[in-house]
Motif scaffolding. Structure first.
Motif, PDB file in Angstrom:
ATOM      1  N   ASP A 136       2.867   1.873  -6.186  1.00  0.00           N
ATOM      2  CA  ASP A 136       4.075   1.174  -5.743  1.00  0.00           C
ATOM      3  C   ASP A 136       5.341   2.027  -5.819  1.00  0.00           C
ATOM      4  N   ASP A 137       5.218   3.285  -6.238  1.00  0.00           N
ATOM      5  CA  ASP A 137       6.370   4.180  -6.265  1.00  0.00           C
ATOM      6  C   ASP A 137       6.430   4.934  -4.931  1.00  0.00           C
ATOM      7  N   ALA A 138       7.426   4.560  -4.109  1.00  0.00           N
ATOM      8  CA  ALA A 138       7.508   5.095  -2.741  1.00  0.00           C
ATOM      9  C   ALA A 138       7.574   6.622  -2.703  1.00  0.00           C
ATOM     10  N   THR A 139       8.236   7.220  -3.684  1.00  0.00           N
ATOM     11  CA  THR A 139       8.366   8.684  -3.716  1.00  0.00           C
ATOM     12  C   THR A 139       7.002   9.339  -3.912  1.00  0.00           C
ATOM     13  N   ILE A 140       6.264   8.827  -4.895  1.00  0.00           N
ATOM     14  CA  ILE A 140       4.928   9.380  -5.160  1.00  0.00           C
ATOM     15  C   ILE A 140       4.042   9.203  -3.927  1.00  0.00           C
ATOM     16  N   VAL A 196      -3.968   6.301   3.624  1.00  0.00           N
ATOM     17  CA  VAL A 196      -3.456   4.968   3.950  1.00  0.00           C
ATOM     18  C   VAL A 196      -2.891   4.358   2.667  1.00  0.00           C
ATOM     19  N   SER A 197      -1.626   3.957   2.691  1.00  0.00           N
ATOM     20  CA  SER A 197      -1.060   3.414   1.459  1.00  0.00           C
ATOM     21  C   SER A 197      -1.066   1.886   1.469  1.00  0.00           C
ATOM     22  N   ALA A 198      -1.136   1.332   0.277  1.00  0.00           N
ATOM     23  CA  ALA A 198      -1.201  -0.124   0.120  1.00  0.00           C
ATOM     24  C   ALA A 198       0.092  -0.765   0.624  1.00  0.00           C
ATOM     25  N   LYS A 199      -0.058  -1.874   1.338  1.00  0.00           N
ATOM     26  CA  LYS A 199       1.117  -2.584   1.850  1.00  0.00           C
ATOM     27  C   LYS A 199       1.354  -3.873   1.058  1.00  0.00           C
ATOM     28  N   ASN A 200       0.277  -4.620   0.842  1.00  0.00           N
ATOM     29  CA  ASN A 200       0.421  -5.907   0.185  1.00  0.00           C
ATOM     30  C   ASN A 200      -0.268  -5.882  -1.173  1.00  0.00           C
ATOM     31  N   SER A 253       4.901   8.994  -0.713  1.00  0.00           N
ATOM     32  CA  SER A 253       5.217   9.899   0.400  1.00  0.00           C
ATOM     33  C   SER A 253       4.839  11.340   0.076  1.00  0.00           C
ATOM     34  N   VAL A 254       5.066  11.768  -1.162  1.00  0.00           N
ATOM     35  CA  VAL A 254       4.717  13.145  -1.549  1.00  0.00           C
ATOM     36  C   VAL A 254       3.202  13.360  -1.479  1.00  0.00           C
ATOM     37  N   LEU A 255       2.435  12.417  -2.065  1.00  0.00           N
ATOM     38  CA  LEU A 255       0.972  12.529  -2.052  1.00  0.00           C
ATOM     39  C   LEU A 255       0.414  12.463  -0.630  1.00  0.00           C
ATOM     40  N   ALA A 256       0.893  11.475   0.136  1.00  0.00           N
ATOM     41  CA  ALA A 256       0.384  11.285   1.494  1.00  0.00           C
ATOM     42  C   ALA A 256       0.629  12.535   2.346  1.00  0.00           C
ATOM     43  N   GLU A 257       1.832  13.069   2.259  1.00  0.00           N
ATOM     44  CA  GLU A 257       2.176  14.246   3.059  1.00  0.00           C
ATOM     45  C   GLU A 257       1.294  15.438   2.660  1.00  0.00           C
ATOM     46  N   TYR A 258       1.130  15.620   1.373  1.00  0.00           N
ATOM     47  CA  TYR A 258       0.336  16.744   0.869  1.00  0.00           C
ATOM     48  C   TYR A 258      -1.135  16.612   1.282  1.00  0.00           C
ATOM     49  N   LEU A 259      -1.695  15.421   1.093  1.00  0.00           N
ATOM     50  CA  LEU A 259      -3.119  15.223   1.393  1.00  0.00           C
ATOM     51  C   LEU A 259      -3.399  15.326   2.896  1.00  0.00           C
ATOM     52  N   GLN A 260      -2.416  14.885   3.713  1.00  0.00           N
ATOM     53  CA  GLN A 260      -2.591  14.993   5.160  1.00  0.00           C
ATOM     54  C   GLN A 260      -2.622  16.458   5.593  1.00  0.00           C
TER      55      GLN A 260
END
Length: 233
Positions: free
Chosen positions: A12-16, A32-36, A18-25
């Motif tokens: 739920d930490d938006a910074t973590i 895919v990050s959790a929405k609900n 975006s950093v993880l998603a960008e790196y892993l991509q």
């Protein structure tokens, strides 16, 4: 061409995120990050990920809860993310069915190494591995992490399957705890005798469901053993 492997990021930490998603991509993973956060299980089933990164402190329900829910139907690799660096939580995490554990703040290269190792361990197998092992009326399919007995199926976690596979490959010989720990984690830093014991207990509990409760012998101070000849054979 294999599809990109999909990672479901429950954090739920938006910074973590975006950093993880960008790196892993960048490394060729689909992230895919959790929405609900109230319906993680439903999202999980829709996304069908190859691996889950699961934060422990989340809104609504904590990561332990979701891990248990996912484990009811899936043996997908799960890595806990947590800012609480306590032994207690590591053991708890393993008891809940997690495969690995990362504490914040983490080094991205280290996260990647853990993910790659776990995906490799869960989905790809070395060629020398026998395709199946027969134990009496039970057939063990290491590559599918499953035991089958007269149409009945018993899923194992990747760890449980690897432990069982190693013991069956060395049938009739004692396999040292250190050997199993090394095979599971390629390093002594996280898994210890205690964590191994937890995995063993879970594996034995599953085996007892198909009348194989004393298949794995504990050899005091040495390790574990599956005897060459067995009452089941």
């Amino acid at each position: 061409e294999k599809d990109m492997q999909k990672i479901y990021l429950v954090e739920d930490d938006a910074t973590i995120v975006s950093v993880l998603a960008e790196y892993l991509q960048q490394w060729g993973y689909e992230c895919v990050s959790a929405k609900n956060f109230a319906s993680i299980l439903q999202e999980f089933h829709e996304i069908k990920p190859d691996l889950v990164l699961l934060d422990i402190s989340l809104p609504y329900y904590n990561g332990y809860h979701w891990c248990q829910e996912i484990r009811k139907t899936s043996e997908v690799p799960i890595i806990f993310l947590s800012s609480m660096d306590q032994q207690m939580n590591q053991i708890m995490a393993m008891n809940m069915g997690a495969d690995d554990y990362l504490t914040k703040p983490f080094d991205l290269a280290f996260v990647l190494a853990k993910i790659q190792a776990l995906l490799r361990r869960s989905y790809q197998y070395s060629h020398q591995q026998a395709l199946t092992f027969e134990i009496g009326q039970v057939t063990f399919y290491p590559t599918e992490n499953v035991l089958k007995k007269q149409g009945e199926q018993l899923p194992l976690s990747p760890n449980e399957a690897r432990i069982l596979s190693l013991l069956l490959q060395h049938r009739g010989k004692i396999v040292a705890k250190e050997t199993i720990i090394e095979m599971l984690w390629n390093s002594e830093e996280f898994i210890d005798n205690n964590t191994l014991a937890v995995n063993m207990t879970r594996l034995r509990k599953k085996l007892s469901q198909i009348e194989l409760s004393d298949l794995i012998q504990t050899v005091k101070n040495k390790g574990y053993l599956i005897e060459k000849e067995h009452a089941y054979d």
